[in-house]
Enzyme design. Sequence first.
Site: not given
Length: 494
Positions: A259, A392
Amino acid sequence: MTHTLSATAELDRTNFYIDGRWATPKGAESYQVNEAATEEPLGTAALGTVEDVDTAVRSARAALDDGPWSTTSAAERAATMRRFGDALAKRIDSTSRLVSRENGMPITMSTAFNGTAPVGLMHMYADIIENYPLEEIRQSLSGATIVSRKPVGVVGAITPWNYPQAIAVFKIAPALAAGCTVVLKPSPETALDAYVFAEAAEEAGLPAGVLNIVPAGRDASWSLVQHELVDKIAFTGSTAVGRLIGAECGRLVRPCTLELGGKSASIVLDDADLTTFVTGLAGASFMNNSQTCTTQSRILAPRSRYEEVVDAVRDFARGLTVGNPLDPAVTCGPMATRAQKERVLGYIETAKGTDARLVTGGGTPRGLDRGWFVEPTVFADVNNRDRLAQEEVFGPVIAVIPYDGDDDAVRIANDSQYGLAGSVWTSDEDRGIAVARRIRTGTIGVNYYDIDLGSPFGGMKDSGIGRELGPEAISHYLEYQSIYASAHQLPGAQ
Protein backbone atom coordinates in the site's frame (compact mmCIF):
# COMPACT_ATOMS: atom_id res chain seq x y z
CA MET A 1 22.60 6.37 14.22
CA THR A 2 22.49 6.12 18.02
CA HIS A 3 20.67 8.94 19.79
CA THR A 4 20.89 10.28 23.31
CA LEU A 5 18.47 8.84 25.87
CA SER A 6 15.49 11.03 26.61
CA ALA A 7 14.56 12.47 29.95
CA THR A 8 11.14 10.80 29.90
CA ALA A 9 12.31 7.34 30.87
CA GLU A 10 8.77 6.12 31.51
CA LEU A 11 8.16 6.15 27.75
CA ASP A 12 11.48 4.56 26.81
CA ARG A 13 11.22 1.17 25.11
CA THR A 14 14.58 -0.49 25.62
CA ASN A 15 13.49 -4.09 24.92
CA PHE A 16 11.72 -5.91 22.14
CA TYR A 17 8.69 -8.17 22.32
CA ILE A 18 9.77 -11.57 21.01
CA ASP A 19 8.38 -15.02 21.71
CA GLY A 20 5.87 -13.71 24.25
CA ARG A 21 8.40 -11.97 26.47
CA TRP A 22 10.56 -8.88 26.66
CA ALA A 23 13.90 -9.48 24.96
CA THR A 24 17.16 -7.58 25.44
CA PRO A 25 18.46 -6.04 22.18
CA LYS A 26 21.56 -7.60 20.68
CA GLY A 27 22.84 -4.17 19.66
CA ALA A 28 23.11 -0.68 21.16
CA GLU A 29 21.35 1.39 18.50
CA SER A 30 18.34 3.47 19.52
CA TYR A 31 16.09 6.22 18.21
CA GLN A 32 14.98 9.27 20.16
CA VAL A 33 11.36 10.20 19.49
CA ASN A 34 10.66 13.90 19.89
CA GLU A 35 7.22 15.39 20.44
CA ALA A 36 6.07 16.86 17.14
CA ALA A 37 4.43 19.94 18.67
CA THR A 38 7.24 20.90 21.04
CA GLU A 39 10.39 19.22 19.67
CA GLU A 40 11.08 18.02 23.22
CA PRO A 41 12.29 14.45 23.86
CA LEU A 42 9.38 12.08 24.28
CA GLY A 43 11.05 8.71 24.64
CA THR A 44 13.69 6.41 23.23
CA ALA A 45 13.15 3.18 21.34
CA ALA A 46 15.75 0.48 20.89
CA LEU A 47 16.39 -0.44 17.26
CA GLY A 48 16.84 -4.05 16.30
CA THR A 49 19.78 -5.65 14.57
CA VAL A 50 19.70 -8.30 11.87
CA GLU A 51 20.13 -10.82 14.70
CA ASP A 52 17.12 -9.43 16.59
CA VAL A 53 14.97 -9.72 13.48
CA ASP A 54 16.20 -13.26 12.93
CA THR A 55 15.23 -14.22 16.48
CA ALA A 56 11.75 -12.72 16.01
CA VAL A 57 11.20 -14.52 12.70
CA ARG A 58 12.31 -17.86 14.13
CA SER A 59 9.94 -17.37 17.04
CA ALA A 60 7.08 -16.70 14.63
CA ARG A 61 8.08 -19.75 12.59
CA ALA A 62 8.07 -22.00 15.65
CA ALA A 63 4.67 -20.68 16.76
CA LEU A 64 3.30 -21.41 13.30
CA ASP A 65 4.84 -24.86 12.75
CA ASP A 66 5.08 -26.32 16.24
CA GLY A 67 3.21 -24.06 18.64
CA PRO A 68 -0.42 -23.95 19.69
CA TRP A 69 -1.35 -21.40 17.00
CA SER A 70 -0.89 -23.97 14.25
CA THR A 71 -3.58 -26.20 15.72
CA THR A 72 -6.18 -23.59 16.67
CA SER A 73 -9.59 -23.58 15.07
CA ALA A 74 -11.09 -20.45 13.54
CA ALA A 75 -13.37 -20.15 16.58
CA GLU A 76 -10.43 -20.32 18.96
CA ARG A 77 -8.52 -17.68 17.04
CA ALA A 78 -11.60 -15.48 17.00
CA ALA A 79 -11.97 -15.73 20.77
CA THR A 80 -8.32 -14.75 21.27
CA MET A 81 -8.67 -11.83 18.89
CA ARG A 82 -11.71 -10.54 20.74
CA ARG A 83 -9.72 -10.59 23.99
CA PHE A 84 -6.93 -8.78 22.13
CA GLY A 85 -9.40 -6.14 20.95
CA ASP A 86 -10.82 -5.73 24.45
CA ALA A 87 -7.32 -5.20 25.82
CA LEU A 88 -6.66 -2.50 23.21
CA ALA A 89 -9.97 -0.87 24.14
CA LYS A 90 -8.76 -0.33 27.71
CA ARG A 91 -5.88 1.72 26.30
CA ILE A 92 -7.72 3.91 23.80
CA ASP A 93 -7.18 7.22 25.59
CA SER A 94 -3.51 6.74 26.43
CA THR A 95 -2.65 5.27 23.05
CA SER A 96 -4.40 8.06 21.16
CA ARG A 97 -2.58 10.75 23.14
CA LEU A 98 0.77 9.05 22.66
CA VAL A 99 0.37 8.87 18.89
CA SER A 100 -0.69 12.54 18.74
CA ARG A 101 2.47 13.46 20.60
CA GLU A 102 4.59 11.30 18.31
CA ASN A 103 3.31 12.35 14.89
CA GLY A 104 1.15 15.46 15.38
CA MET A 105 -2.24 13.91 14.57
CA PRO A 106 -5.11 15.97 16.07
CA ILE A 107 -6.39 14.15 19.14
CA THR A 108 -9.98 13.74 17.95
CA MET A 109 -8.76 11.99 14.82
CA SER A 110 -6.16 10.00 16.73
CA THR A 111 -8.84 8.68 19.05
CA ALA A 112 -10.80 7.45 16.05
CA PHE A 113 -7.94 5.95 14.04
CA ASN A 114 -5.41 4.90 16.66
CA GLY A 115 -7.85 4.10 19.44
CA THR A 116 -11.28 3.01 18.28
CA ALA A 117 -10.57 1.62 14.78
CA PRO A 118 -8.03 -1.04 15.87
CA VAL A 119 -10.50 -2.39 18.41
CA GLY A 120 -13.28 -2.55 15.84
CA LEU A 121 -11.04 -4.21 13.25
CA MET A 122 -9.88 -6.89 15.67
CA HIS A 123 -13.49 -7.76 16.45
CA MET A 124 -14.54 -7.50 12.80
CA TYR A 125 -11.98 -10.04 11.61
CA ALA A 126 -12.83 -12.32 14.51
CA ASP A 127 -16.43 -12.29 13.28
CA ILE A 128 -15.40 -12.81 9.66
CA ILE A 129 -13.13 -15.81 10.25
CA GLU A 130 -15.79 -17.66 12.23
CA ASN A 131 -17.97 -17.66 9.12
CA TYR A 132 -15.24 -17.91 6.48
CA PRO A 133 -15.25 -21.04 4.25
CA LEU A 134 -11.80 -22.44 5.04
CA GLU A 135 -12.62 -25.81 3.46
CA GLU A 136 -15.10 -27.08 0.91
CA ILE A 137 -15.69 -30.21 -1.20
CA ARG A 138 -16.11 -29.96 -4.95
CA GLN A 139 -17.15 -32.72 -7.29
CA SER A 140 -14.61 -33.57 -10.00
CA LEU A 141 -14.41 -35.87 -13.00
CA SER A 142 -12.44 -38.39 -10.94
CA GLY A 143 -14.39 -38.15 -7.69
CA ALA A 144 -14.11 -35.03 -5.59
CA THR A 145 -11.61 -32.44 -4.42
CA ILE A 146 -11.14 -30.99 -0.95
CA VAL A 147 -10.31 -27.32 -1.45
CA SER A 148 -8.54 -26.13 1.69
CA ARG A 149 -7.50 -22.59 2.55
CA LYS A 150 -4.38 -22.54 4.73
CA PRO A 151 -2.45 -19.70 6.37
CA VAL A 152 0.25 -18.29 4.11
CA GLY A 153 2.71 -18.53 7.02
CA VAL A 154 5.00 -16.03 8.74
CA VAL A 155 4.13 -12.44 7.85
CA GLY A 156 6.58 -9.55 7.96
CA ALA A 157 4.43 -6.44 8.60
CA ILE A 158 6.22 -3.15 7.93
CA THR A 159 4.24 -0.07 8.94
CA PRO A 160 4.58 3.75 8.64
CA TRP A 161 4.36 6.58 11.14
CA ASN A 162 1.26 8.43 9.95
CA TYR A 163 -1.49 6.06 11.22
CA PRO A 164 0.66 3.65 13.22
CA GLN A 165 -2.00 1.78 15.19
CA ALA A 166 -4.66 1.54 12.49
CA ILE A 167 -2.32 0.49 9.69
CA ALA A 168 -0.64 -2.11 11.88
CA VAL A 169 -4.04 -3.68 12.60
CA PHE A 170 -4.88 -3.56 8.87
CA LYS A 171 -2.21 -6.29 8.71
CA ILE A 172 -2.22 -7.97 12.12
CA ALA A 173 -5.97 -8.65 12.34
CA PRO A 174 -6.52 -10.49 9.02
CA ALA A 175 -3.18 -12.30 9.40
CA LEU A 176 -4.09 -13.63 12.85
CA ALA A 177 -7.59 -14.50 11.69
CA ALA A 178 -6.13 -16.56 8.84
CA GLY A 179 -3.85 -18.41 11.27
CA CYS A 180 -0.60 -16.66 10.37
CA THR A 181 2.05 -15.43 12.79
CA VAL A 182 3.48 -11.92 12.56
CA VAL A 183 6.71 -9.98 12.97
CA LEU A 184 5.74 -6.30 13.21
CA LYS A 185 8.42 -3.80 12.20
CA PRO A 186 7.04 -0.36 13.16
CA SER A 187 8.53 2.93 12.01
CA PRO A 188 11.12 4.31 14.47
CA GLU A 189 9.26 7.66 14.50
CA THR A 190 6.26 5.98 16.17
CA ALA A 191 7.95 2.99 17.77
CA LEU A 192 6.77 3.94 21.26
CA ASP A 193 3.08 3.29 20.61
CA ALA A 194 3.78 -0.05 18.89
CA TYR A 195 4.38 -1.66 22.26
CA VAL A 196 0.74 -1.15 23.17
CA PHE A 197 0.19 -4.21 20.97
CA ALA A 198 2.63 -6.20 23.10
CA GLU A 199 0.90 -5.22 26.33
CA ALA A 200 -2.51 -6.09 24.88
CA ALA A 201 -1.23 -9.40 23.48
CA GLU A 202 0.05 -10.38 26.91
CA GLU A 203 -3.23 -9.47 28.55
CA ALA A 204 -5.22 -11.37 25.90
CA GLY A 205 -3.14 -14.53 26.29
CA LEU A 206 -1.85 -14.54 22.72
CA PRO A 207 0.47 -17.57 22.49
CA ALA A 208 4.22 -16.92 22.48
CA GLY A 209 5.65 -16.10 19.07
CA VAL A 210 2.34 -15.30 17.37
CA LEU A 211 3.08 -11.55 17.46
CA ASN A 212 6.63 -10.20 17.70
CA ILE A 213 7.57 -6.51 17.67
CA VAL A 214 10.99 -5.18 16.62
CA PRO A 215 11.51 -1.55 15.55
CA ALA A 216 14.49 -1.35 13.24
CA GLY A 217 16.48 0.79 10.85
CA ARG A 218 17.11 0.17 7.17
CA ASP A 219 19.48 -2.82 7.23
CA ALA A 220 17.58 -4.83 9.81
CA SER A 221 14.27 -4.02 8.12
CA TRP A 222 15.65 -5.26 4.82
CA SER A 223 16.71 -8.49 6.50
CA LEU A 224 13.05 -9.06 7.39
CA VAL A 225 12.09 -8.73 3.72
CA GLN A 226 14.82 -11.20 2.70
CA HIS A 227 14.53 -13.70 5.54
CA GLU A 228 14.22 -17.27 4.31
CA LEU A 229 11.58 -18.15 6.92
CA VAL A 230 9.23 -15.25 6.06
CA ASP A 231 6.37 -16.26 3.77
CA LYS A 232 4.76 -12.88 3.00
CA ILE A 233 5.52 -9.17 3.33
CA ALA A 234 2.77 -6.64 4.06
CA PHE A 235 4.13 -3.10 3.62
CA THR A 236 2.70 0.39 3.81
CA GLY A 237 4.98 3.27 2.87
CA SER A 238 6.52 5.15 -0.01
CA THR A 239 6.37 3.98 -3.59
CA ALA A 240 10.18 4.14 -3.83
CA VAL A 241 10.63 1.65 -0.99
CA GLY A 242 7.67 -0.39 -2.20
CA ARG A 243 9.38 -0.88 -5.56
CA LEU A 244 12.44 -2.32 -3.83
CA ILE A 245 10.36 -4.63 -1.65
CA GLY A 246 8.23 -5.74 -4.58
CA ALA A 247 11.31 -6.50 -6.67
CA GLU A 248 12.89 -8.51 -3.87
CA CYS A 249 9.68 -10.45 -3.20
CA GLY A 250 9.51 -11.19 -6.90
CA ARG A 251 13.05 -12.54 -6.85
CA LEU A 252 12.19 -14.72 -3.87
CA VAL A 253 8.82 -15.76 -5.36
CA ARG A 254 7.16 -14.45 -2.20
CA PRO A 255 3.73 -12.79 -2.04
CA CYS A 256 3.49 -9.21 -0.90
CA THR A 257 0.85 -6.60 -0.28
CA LEU A 258 2.04 -3.06 -0.99
CA GLU A 259 0.00 0.00 0.00
CA LEU A 260 2.01 2.91 -1.37
CA GLY A 261 1.79 6.59 -2.20
CA GLY A 262 -0.84 8.74 -3.79
CA LYS A 263 -1.48 12.05 -5.53
CA SER A 264 -5.22 11.92 -5.71
CA ALA A 265 -7.62 14.24 -7.47
CA SER A 266 -10.78 15.85 -6.12
CA ILE A 267 -13.01 16.72 -9.09
CA VAL A 268 -15.47 19.56 -8.53
CA LEU A 269 -18.07 19.29 -11.28
CA ASP A 270 -19.80 22.39 -12.60
CA ASP A 271 -23.04 21.58 -10.75
CA ALA A 272 -21.38 20.91 -7.39
CA ASP A 273 -22.82 22.27 -4.16
CA LEU A 274 -19.81 24.08 -2.71
CA THR A 275 -21.16 23.87 0.83
CA THR A 276 -21.04 20.08 0.56
CA PHE A 277 -17.59 20.28 -1.03
CA VAL A 278 -16.17 22.51 1.70
CA THR A 279 -17.67 20.30 4.41
CA GLY A 280 -15.85 17.35 2.89
CA LEU A 281 -12.44 19.03 2.57
CA ALA A 282 -11.39 18.02 6.07
CA GLY A 283 -11.62 14.32 5.27
CA ALA A 284 -10.70 14.45 1.60
CA SER A 285 -7.76 16.86 1.55
CA PHE A 286 -6.63 17.86 5.05
CA MET A 287 -7.01 14.73 7.16
CA ASN A 288 -4.16 14.23 9.64
CA ASN A 289 -2.51 17.48 8.57
CA SER A 290 -2.56 16.01 5.03
CA GLN A 291 -0.03 13.39 6.16
CA THR A 292 -2.28 10.80 4.57
CA CYS A 293 -1.72 8.66 1.49
CA THR A 294 -5.30 9.29 0.34
CA THR A 295 -4.96 13.10 0.49
CA GLN A 296 -6.70 14.67 -2.48
CA SER A 297 -4.12 17.40 -2.91
CA ARG A 298 -5.07 18.09 -6.55
CA ILE A 299 -8.41 19.90 -6.69
CA LEU A 300 -9.77 20.09 -10.22
CA ALA A 301 -12.17 23.00 -10.76
CA PRO A 302 -14.23 23.90 -13.86
CA ARG A 303 -13.20 27.18 -15.48
CA SER A 304 -16.79 28.41 -15.20
CA ARG A 305 -16.53 28.32 -11.40
CA TYR A 306 -12.77 28.36 -10.96
CA GLU A 307 -12.30 31.41 -8.74
CA GLU A 308 -15.30 30.41 -6.67
CA VAL A 309 -13.65 27.05 -5.91
CA VAL A 310 -10.25 28.65 -5.27
CA ASP A 311 -11.81 31.06 -2.78
CA ALA A 312 -13.65 28.24 -1.03
CA VAL A 313 -10.49 26.17 -0.60
CA ARG A 314 -8.54 29.24 0.52
CA ASP A 315 -11.13 30.16 3.13
CA PHE A 316 -11.25 26.60 4.44
CA ALA A 317 -7.46 26.45 4.76
CA ARG A 318 -7.36 29.79 6.55
CA GLY A 319 -10.08 28.59 8.91
CA LEU A 320 -8.10 25.61 10.16
CA THR A 321 -6.85 25.92 13.73
CA VAL A 322 -3.14 25.15 13.79
CA GLY A 323 -1.56 24.17 17.08
CA ASN A 324 -0.82 21.46 19.63
CA PRO A 325 -2.69 18.32 18.54
CA LEU A 326 -3.63 17.45 22.12
CA ASP A 327 -6.00 20.45 22.12
CA PRO A 328 -9.41 19.19 20.88
CA ALA A 329 -10.00 22.54 19.17
CA VAL A 330 -6.96 22.09 16.90
CA THR A 331 -7.74 20.89 13.39
CA CYS A 332 -4.21 20.98 11.93
CA GLY A 333 -1.22 19.81 13.91
CA PRO A 334 2.49 19.73 13.09
CA MET A 335 4.40 17.55 10.69
CA ALA A 336 5.69 14.36 12.29
CA THR A 337 9.39 15.17 12.10
CA ARG A 338 11.78 18.01 11.34
CA ALA A 339 12.74 16.27 8.10
CA GLN A 340 9.10 16.08 7.03
CA LYS A 341 8.57 19.78 7.75
CA GLU A 342 11.62 20.65 5.66
CA ARG A 343 10.41 18.40 2.86
CA VAL A 344 7.00 20.10 2.75
CA LEU A 345 8.51 23.59 2.86
CA GLY A 346 10.81 22.54 0.03
CA TYR A 347 7.84 21.72 -2.19
CA ILE A 348 6.28 25.08 -1.33
CA GLU A 349 9.45 26.94 -2.35
CA THR A 350 9.63 24.98 -5.59
CA ALA A 351 6.00 25.85 -6.40
CA LYS A 352 6.69 29.53 -5.75
CA GLY A 353 9.17 29.38 -8.61
CA THR A 354 6.53 28.24 -11.11
CA ASP A 355 3.58 30.02 -12.72
CA ALA A 356 1.35 28.79 -9.90
CA ARG A 357 -0.32 31.48 -7.77
CA LEU A 358 0.11 31.33 -3.99
CA VAL A 359 -3.35 31.94 -2.53
CA THR A 360 -2.71 31.40 1.18
CA GLY A 361 -0.06 30.03 3.52
CA GLY A 362 3.38 29.32 2.18
CA GLY A 363 5.52 29.09 5.29
CA THR A 364 5.61 28.55 9.04
CA PRO A 365 2.69 29.85 11.16
CA ARG A 366 3.36 32.92 13.24
CA GLY A 367 3.75 32.33 16.94
CA LEU A 368 4.62 28.65 16.53
CA ASP A 369 8.39 28.77 16.63
CA ARG A 370 8.63 25.42 18.40
CA GLY A 371 7.24 22.32 16.77
CA TRP A 372 7.25 21.20 13.15
CA PHE A 373 4.35 23.31 11.91
CA VAL A 374 3.56 24.28 8.32
CA GLU A 375 0.83 26.71 7.31
CA PRO A 376 -2.06 25.18 5.40
CA THR A 377 -1.13 26.28 1.89
CA VAL A 378 -3.09 26.64 -1.34
CA PHE A 379 -1.73 27.27 -4.84
CA ALA A 380 -4.00 28.12 -7.77
CA ASP A 381 -3.31 27.96 -11.53
CA VAL A 382 -1.14 24.88 -11.09
CA ASN A 383 -0.10 23.01 -14.22
CA ASN A 384 -0.75 19.29 -13.84
CA ARG A 385 2.79 18.59 -15.03
CA ASP A 386 4.33 20.63 -12.20
CA ARG A 387 6.08 18.76 -9.39
CA LEU A 388 3.42 20.02 -6.99
CA ALA A 389 0.78 18.19 -9.03
CA GLN A 390 2.75 15.02 -9.73
CA GLU A 391 4.67 14.25 -6.53
CA GLU A 392 3.37 13.31 -3.10
CA VAL A 393 4.04 16.16 -0.67
CA PHE A 394 2.56 14.54 2.46
CA GLY A 395 1.69 17.85 4.03
CA PRO A 396 -1.06 20.53 3.89
CA VAL A 397 -0.27 21.90 0.44
CA ILE A 398 -3.10 21.94 -2.11
CA ALA A 399 -2.91 22.51 -5.87
CA VAL A 400 -6.03 23.86 -7.61
CA ILE A 401 -6.06 23.03 -11.32
CA PRO A 402 -8.55 24.31 -13.95
CA TYR A 403 -10.26 22.03 -16.47
CA ASP A 404 -12.64 22.30 -19.44
CA GLY A 405 -15.48 19.76 -19.35
CA ASP A 406 -15.86 16.32 -17.76
CA ASP A 407 -13.60 14.56 -20.26
CA ASP A 408 -10.78 16.99 -19.53
CA ALA A 409 -11.27 16.50 -15.77
CA VAL A 410 -11.03 12.73 -16.17
CA ARG A 411 -7.93 13.09 -18.32
CA ILE A 412 -6.17 15.30 -15.76
CA ALA A 413 -7.19 13.09 -12.84
CA ASN A 414 -5.76 10.02 -14.59
CA ASP A 415 -2.60 11.87 -15.64
CA SER A 416 -0.68 10.61 -12.62
CA GLN A 417 1.55 7.68 -11.81
CA TYR A 418 -0.65 7.09 -8.74
CA GLY A 419 -4.15 5.69 -8.30
CA LEU A 420 -5.10 5.37 -4.64
CA ALA A 421 -8.02 7.69 -3.86
CA GLY A 422 -10.16 10.51 -5.20
CA SER A 423 -13.52 12.22 -5.03
CA VAL A 424 -16.20 13.72 -7.28
CA TRP A 425 -18.45 16.58 -6.15
CA THR A 426 -21.79 17.12 -7.86
CA SER A 427 -25.50 17.72 -7.22
CA ASP A 428 -26.25 14.74 -9.48
CA GLU A 429 -25.01 11.54 -7.80
CA ASP A 430 -25.56 9.39 -10.90
CA ARG A 431 -23.38 11.75 -12.90
CA GLY A 432 -20.78 11.66 -10.13
CA ILE A 433 -20.73 7.86 -10.09
CA ALA A 434 -20.34 7.81 -13.88
CA VAL A 435 -17.30 10.09 -13.63
CA ALA A 436 -15.92 8.11 -10.68
CA ARG A 437 -16.02 4.89 -12.71
CA ARG A 438 -13.68 6.48 -15.27
CA ILE A 439 -10.94 7.30 -12.76
CA ARG A 440 -8.17 4.71 -12.44
CA THR A 441 -8.02 4.60 -8.67
CA GLY A 442 -8.60 2.03 -5.96
CA THR A 443 -11.03 4.12 -3.92
CA ILE A 444 -13.12 7.16 -4.77
CA GLY A 445 -15.97 8.99 -3.07
CA VAL A 446 -18.95 10.87 -4.44
CA ASN A 447 -19.69 13.99 -2.36
CA TYR A 448 -17.54 12.71 0.50
CA TYR A 449 -14.42 10.65 1.11
CA ASP A 450 -14.24 8.38 4.12
CA ILE A 451 -12.49 5.00 4.10
CA ASP A 452 -14.92 2.13 4.63
CA LEU A 453 -13.24 -0.42 6.91
CA GLY A 454 -15.60 -3.10 5.64
CA SER A 455 -14.60 -2.77 1.97
CA PRO A 456 -11.30 -3.42 0.15
CA PHE A 457 -8.76 -0.59 0.23
CA GLY A 458 -5.68 -0.25 -1.94
CA GLY A 459 -4.27 1.30 -5.07
CA MET A 460 -3.77 0.98 -8.80
CA LYS A 461 -0.65 1.86 -10.78
CA ASP A 462 2.21 3.03 -8.53
CA SER A 463 -0.08 3.17 -5.50
CA GLY A 464 0.36 -0.51 -4.76
CA ILE A 465 -0.49 -4.17 -5.14
CA GLY A 466 -3.22 -6.05 -3.32
CA ARG A 467 -5.96 -4.89 -0.98
CA GLU A 468 -6.44 -4.42 2.74
CA LEU A 469 -9.66 -4.13 4.78
CA GLY A 470 -12.97 -5.84 4.22
CA PRO A 471 -13.41 -9.63 4.08
CA GLU A 472 -11.19 -9.56 0.98
CA ALA A 473 -8.10 -8.86 3.11
CA ILE A 474 -8.12 -12.34 4.62
CA SER A 475 -7.60 -13.90 1.18
CA HIS A 476 -4.17 -12.27 1.01
CA TYR A 477 -3.10 -14.28 4.08
CA LEU A 478 -4.32 -17.64 2.79
CA GLU A 479 -3.07 -20.18 0.27
CA TYR A 480 -5.12 -22.83 -1.51
CA GLN A 481 -4.47 -26.55 -1.33
CA SER A 482 -6.47 -28.99 -3.47
CA ILE A 483 -6.67 -32.58 -2.21
CA TYR A 484 -7.91 -35.03 -4.85
CA ALA A 485 -9.83 -37.91 -3.29
CA SER A 486 -12.36 -40.60 -4.14
CA ALA A 487 -15.90 -39.63 -3.34
CA HIS A 488 -16.55 -42.51 -0.94
CA GLN A 489 -13.48 -41.58 1.14
CA LEU A 490 -14.40 -37.96 1.67
CA PRO A 491 -15.05 -36.69 5.18
CA GLY A 492 -17.75 -34.11 5.74
CA ALA A 493 -16.86 -30.47 5.07
CA GLN A 494 -15.31 -28.83 8.11
